[in-house]
Design an enzyme around this catalytic site. Structure first.
Site, PDB file in Angstrom:
ATOM      1  N   LYS A  83       0.859  -1.185   0.000  1.00  0.00           N
ATOM      2  CA  LYS A  83       0.000   0.000   0.000  1.00  0.00           C
ATOM      3  C   LYS A  83       0.893   1.233   0.000  1.00  0.00           C
ATOM      4  CE  LYS A  83      -4.540   0.421   2.083  1.00  0.00           C
ATOM      5  NZ  LYS A  83      -5.258   0.505   3.350  1.00  0.00           N
TER       6      LYS A  83
HETATM    7  O1  G3P Z   1      -9.747   1.377   4.041  1.00  0.00           O
HETATM    8  C1  G3P Z   1      -9.342   2.580   4.593  1.00  0.00           C
HETATM    9  C2  G3P Z   1      -9.805   2.685   5.981  1.00  0.00           C
HETATM   10  O2  G3P Z   1      -9.030   1.922   6.850  1.00  0.00           O
HETATM   11  C3  G3P Z   1     -10.011   4.059   6.452  1.00  0.00           C
HETATM   12  O3  G3P Z   1     -11.217   4.040   7.061  1.00  0.00           O
HETATM   13  O4  G3P Z   1     -12.971   4.776   8.549  1.00  0.00           O
HETATM   14  O5  G3P Z   1     -10.574   5.439   8.991  1.00  0.00           O
HETATM   15  O6  G3P Z   1     -11.843   6.439   7.106  1.00  0.00           O
HETATM   16  P1  G3P Z   1     -11.678   5.247   7.992  1.00  0.00           P
END
Ligand code: G3P
Length: 219
Positions: A83
């Site tokens: 990533k």
């Molecule tokens: O897939 C990306 C994720 O881990 C981020 O999610 O909820 O932190 O925006 P969030």
């Protein structure tokens, strides 16, 4: 549409994997830090559970450092996907890694232009963060639709991972819009098969079955 789980938690990964519909895992530094374990060994454990792609993120900000970290992460297992952030340095690293046959997932994608350039650099996956766009009053799902359109215009093979998924509607809309993958937290995966009418229906069938059995026993 493929289903990935967005977590570094072993228990959640094992549970989701037991459903028989899990295609891969995405992690990030925040998710790994929540687990508190040594990250490389945690990633190794994850790769031993799930045979599909497991995304592991670099933390360097420069291409050279990203490529070096990618080499270390790739040694964990053959299903590791690197990533990389959607930045200019990330583009350079992606080009180098894809030329070397290493798969990348370009993360923190917030615009169609970023998605087009990372595809040109050879990204295997791009991760538009839909929930974080919604958080700043911008329609996150529109980004998925735009990227799908652009990729289809040019027959681009980079797979779109709907990321930062917060609820079942994000998942459903991702499938409608033709995202290749949705990466979903366990709390949302659990909700995907829930329907009150299914529960009510089961209860009614079982009650009627029990009534029939009782009736037959009385005869
Ligand atoms: O897939 C990306 C994720 O881990 C981020 O999610 O909820 O932190 O925006 P969030």
């Amino acid at each position: 549409m493929k289903l990935f789980i967005d977590t570094a938690n072993i228990e959640e990964i094992e549970k989701a994997n037991s459903y028989g519909v899990l295609d891969g895992v995405t992690t990030n530094p925040t998710l790994l830090s929540k687990e508190g374990a040594e990250p490389l060994s945690q990633l190794k454990k994850i790769c031993s559970i799930v045979k599909g792609p497991v995304s592991a993120e670099v933390t360097s900000l420069e291409a050279k450092g990203m490529v070096k970290e990618a080499g270390e992460l790739s040694e964990i297992s053959s299903n590791i996907v690197i990533k990389v952030p959607s930045t200019v340095e990330g583009l350079k690293a992606t080009k180098e890694l894809s030329d070397a046959g290493i798969k990348t997932n370009l993360t923190l994608c917030f615009s169609p232009s970023q998605a087009l350039l990372v595809a040109k650099a050879g990204a295997a996956y791009v991760s538009p963060f839909v929930g974080r766009l919604d958080d700043v009053s911008t329609d996150g799902m529109q980004l998925i639709e735009d990227i799908r359109l652009i990729y289809d215009n040019y027959n681009i093979a980079t797979q779109i991972i709907a990321a930062s998924v917060r609820h079942p509607i994000h998942f459903l809309e991702s499938a409608r819009m033709g995202a290749d993958v949705a990466t979903v937290p366990f709390s949302v995966i659990e909700k995907l098969m829930n329907h009150p009418l299914t529960d009510i229906g089961i209860r009614r069938f079982l009650d009627d079955w029990a009534k029939l059995k009782t009736g037959l026993e009385k005869k």
